[in-house]
Design a protein around this motif. Sequence first.
Motif, PDB file in Angstrom:
ATOM      1  N   PHE A  34       1.680 -11.321  -1.350  1.00 34.78           N
ATOM      2  CA  PHE A  34       1.205 -11.015   0.026  1.00 34.78           C
ATOM      3  C   PHE A  34       1.026  -9.604   0.427  1.00 34.78           C
ATOM      4  N   VAL A  35      -0.019  -9.499   1.323  1.00 33.88           N
ATOM      5  CA  VAL A  35      -0.376  -8.051   1.881  1.00 33.88           C
ATOM      6  C   VAL A  35       0.723  -7.761   3.056  1.00 33.88           C
ATOM      7  N   ASP A  36       1.121  -6.718   2.314  1.00 35.43           N
ATOM      8  CA  ASP A  36       2.120  -5.811   3.605  1.00 35.43           C
ATOM      9  C   ASP A  36       1.400  -5.078   4.555  1.00 35.43           C
ATOM     10  N   LYS A  37       0.246  -4.567   4.124  1.00 32.31           N
ATOM     11  CA  LYS A  37      -0.589  -3.758   5.194  1.00 32.31           C
ATOM     12  C   LYS A  37      -1.765  -3.074   4.444  1.00 32.31           C
ATOM     13  N   TYR A  38      -2.674  -2.953   5.183  1.00 33.43           N
ATOM     14  CA  TYR A  38      -3.990  -2.417   4.836  1.00 33.43           C
ATOM     15  C   TYR A  38      -3.842  -0.805   5.442  1.00 33.43           C
ATOM     16  N   ILE A  39      -4.119   0.261   4.587  1.00 34.43           N
ATOM     17  CA  ILE A  39      -4.361   1.427   4.989  1.00 34.43           C
ATOM     18  C   ILE A  39      -5.829   2.238   4.578  1.00 34.43           C
ATOM     19  N   GLY A  40      -6.569   1.766   5.511  1.00 36.06           N
ATOM     20  CA  GLY A  40      -7.907   2.182   5.284  1.00 36.06           C
ATOM     21  C   GLY A  40      -8.422   1.205   4.076  1.00 36.06           C
ATOM     22  N   ASP A  41      -8.624   1.742   2.784  1.00 32.47           N
ATOM     23  CA  ASP A  41      -9.102   1.127   1.890  1.00 32.47           C
ATOM     24  C   ASP A  41      -8.252   0.550   0.846  1.00 32.47           C
ATOM     25  N   CYS A  42      -6.987   1.166   1.255  1.00 26.49           N
ATOM     26  CA  CYS A  42      -5.508   0.887   0.249  1.00 26.49           C
ATOM     27  C   CYS A  42      -5.186  -0.432   0.717  1.00 26.49           C
ATOM     28  N   ILE A  43      -4.635  -1.025  -0.077  1.00 23.43           N
ATOM     29  CA  ILE A  43      -3.937  -2.555  -0.030  1.00 23.43           C
ATOM     30  C   ILE A  43      -2.485  -2.262  -0.464  1.00 23.43           C
ATOM     31  N   MET A  44      -1.435  -2.473   0.248  1.00 22.05           N
ATOM     32  CA  MET A  44       0.006  -2.599  -0.352  1.00 22.05           C
ATOM     33  C   MET A  44       0.328  -3.869  -0.430  1.00 22.05           C
ATOM     34  N   ALA A  45       0.688  -4.298  -1.536  1.00 20.46           N
ATOM     35  CA  ALA A  45       0.978  -6.125  -1.767  1.00 20.46           C
ATOM     36  C   ALA A  45       2.148  -6.018  -2.456  1.00 20.46           C
ATOM     37  N   LEU A  46       2.916  -7.169  -2.074  1.00 19.44           N
ATOM     38  CA  LEU A  46       4.386  -7.486  -2.885  1.00 19.44           C
ATOM     39  C   LEU A  46       4.117  -8.632  -3.666  1.00 19.44           C
ATOM     40  N   PHE A  47       4.784  -8.875  -4.605  1.00 17.46           N
ATOM     41  CA  PHE A  47       5.034  -9.864  -5.436  1.00 17.46           C
ATOM     42  C   PHE A  47       6.200 -10.109  -5.777  1.00 17.46           C
ATOM     43  N   ASP A  48       7.113 -11.311  -5.199  1.00 19.83           N
ATOM     44  CA  ASP A  48       8.393 -11.412  -5.529  1.00 19.83           C
ATOM     45  C   ASP A  48       8.668 -12.622  -6.581  1.00 19.83           C
ATOM     46  N   ARG A  49       7.959 -12.970  -7.273  1.00 19.51           N
ATOM     47  CA  ARG A  49       8.134 -13.924  -8.394  1.00 19.51           C
ATOM     48  C   ARG A  49       8.333 -13.272  -9.714  1.00 19.51           C
ATOM     49  N   ARG A  50       7.385 -12.625 -10.202  1.00 20.97           N
ATOM     50  CA  ARG A  50       7.624 -12.046 -11.400  1.00 20.97           C
ATOM     51  C   ARG A  50       6.350 -10.931 -11.518  1.00 20.97           C
ATOM     52  N   PRO A  51       6.563  -9.860 -12.272  1.00 19.99           N
ATOM     53  CA  PRO A  51       5.516  -8.708 -12.604  1.00 19.99           C
ATOM     54  C   PRO A  51       4.266  -9.225 -12.988  1.00 19.99           C
ATOM     55  N   ASP A  52       4.408 -10.211 -13.795  1.00 21.91           N
ATOM     56  CA  ASP A  52       2.956 -10.707 -14.393  1.00 21.91           C
ATOM     57  C   ASP A  52       2.289 -11.305 -13.393  1.00 21.91           C
ATOM     58  N   ASP A  53       2.655 -11.643 -12.307  1.00 24.59           N
ATOM     59  CA  ASP A  53       1.583 -11.996 -11.445  1.00 24.59           C
ATOM     60  C   ASP A  53       0.764 -10.928 -10.764  1.00 24.59           C
ATOM     61  N   ALA A  54       1.515  -9.743 -10.544  1.00 28.09           N
ATOM     62  CA  ALA A  54       0.870  -8.546  -9.878  1.00 28.09           C
ATOM     63  C   ALA A  54      -0.082  -8.014 -10.855  1.00 28.09           C
ATOM     64  N   ILE A  55       0.165  -8.038 -12.182  1.00 36.67           N
ATOM     65  CA  ILE A  55      -0.953  -7.570 -13.195  1.00 36.67           C
ATOM     66  C   ILE A  55      -2.030  -8.333 -13.173  1.00 36.67           C
ATOM     67  N   GLU A  56      -1.881  -9.795 -13.349  1.00 30.35           N
ATOM     68  CA  GLU A  56      -3.027 -10.643 -13.468  1.00 30.35           C
ATOM     69  C   GLU A  56      -3.910 -10.332 -12.129  1.00 30.35           C
ATOM     70  N   SER A  57      -2.960 -10.190 -10.888  1.00 27.26           N
ATOM     71  CA  SER A  57      -3.961 -10.041  -9.765  1.00 27.26           C
ATOM     72  C   SER A  57      -4.798  -8.860 -10.055  1.00 27.26           C
ATOM     73  N   GLY A  58      -4.162  -7.734 -10.306  1.00 23.66           N
ATOM     74  CA  GLY A  58      -4.782  -6.468 -10.461  1.00 23.66           C
ATOM     75  C   GLY A  58      -6.031  -6.660 -11.542  1.00 23.66           C
ATOM     76  N   ILE A  59      -5.841  -7.224 -12.407  1.00 22.47           N
ATOM     77  CA  ILE A  59      -7.079  -7.319 -13.464  1.00 22.47           C
ATOM     78  C   ILE A  59      -8.258  -8.377 -12.741  1.00 22.47           C
ATOM     79  N   ILE A  60      -7.856  -9.323 -12.283  1.00 22.77           N
ATOM     80  CA  ILE A  60      -8.975 -10.030 -11.477  1.00 22.77           C
ATOM     81  C   ILE A  60      -9.690  -9.221 -10.332  1.00 22.77           C
ATOM     82  N   MET A  61      -8.722  -8.373  -9.725  1.00 23.64           N
ATOM     83  CA  MET A  61      -9.331  -7.661  -8.633  1.00 23.64           C
ATOM     84  C   MET A  61     -10.396  -6.444  -9.070  1.00 23.64           C
ATOM     85  N   MET A  62     -10.042  -6.155 -10.441  1.00 26.68           N
ATOM     86  CA  MET A  62     -10.954  -5.168 -10.990  1.00 26.68           C
ATOM     87  C   MET A  62     -12.266  -5.738 -11.426  1.00 26.68           C
TER      88      MET A  62
END
Length: 228
Positions: A34-62
């Motif tokens: 879930f998105v904690d906040k937007y800082i201009g074009d910066c997105i601060m997001a938190l993943f509370d299940r497992r680190p794999d989720d954050a990496i998979e998300s980052g790859i698709i975002m790219m």
Amino acid sequence: FTSLSEKMSPQENFNFLNNYLKRMEPVIDSHGGFVDKYIGDCIMALFDRRPDDAIESGIIMMRNLEALNVELREAGKEPFEIGMGINWGEMMLGTIGATGRMEGTVISDAVNTASRVESLTKIYGTPLLISEAVHDRLENPSRFSLRILDRVRVKGREEPVVIYEVLDALSRDARRVRLSYQKDYETSIRAFWAADFEEALAGFKRCAELDPGDQAVQLFLRRCRWHG
């Protein structure tokens, strides 16, 4: 984004950011974040299940950014790049502010380290970096192409942080080239850490011949020559 925004009107800036963010936020949500906040074009997001989720998300975002850049080029506009840093740690979610304005946020040393890791993407010329804390807690590390990149001292921390590059976030061609000399790179970096600068220099030179644009290799070449 900063250089692009200087050429836009305020309305164009809002339109551009919303077009970008609407492609990114659903990816975070679909991976349990879930998105904690937007800082201009910066997105601060938190993943509370497992680190794999954050990496998979980052790859698709790219991948989504690549599609957006194709549209920008076709419209005669400049493409842009982003950098992502992922860290793991305990944090507290709470409310800050005063009666006139309050907002929820997270505060933690882990958050600060994530921000420092993100800033290193420019230095190493790669879009997605993770800390050793993330790497060591992956449930399925074999799912990703990861390259140990460097050991760095980040602001606010006494102990060095080992960072890894997520090669899956690169373009297909760039990923293929870096995978071709990954073992040589990792052997060279360990030689450097063992103070065997002659062996490290020879190894990094071989890497540079295959990929002169690898900024991490160029950085270590300069370090080896300085120590030599």
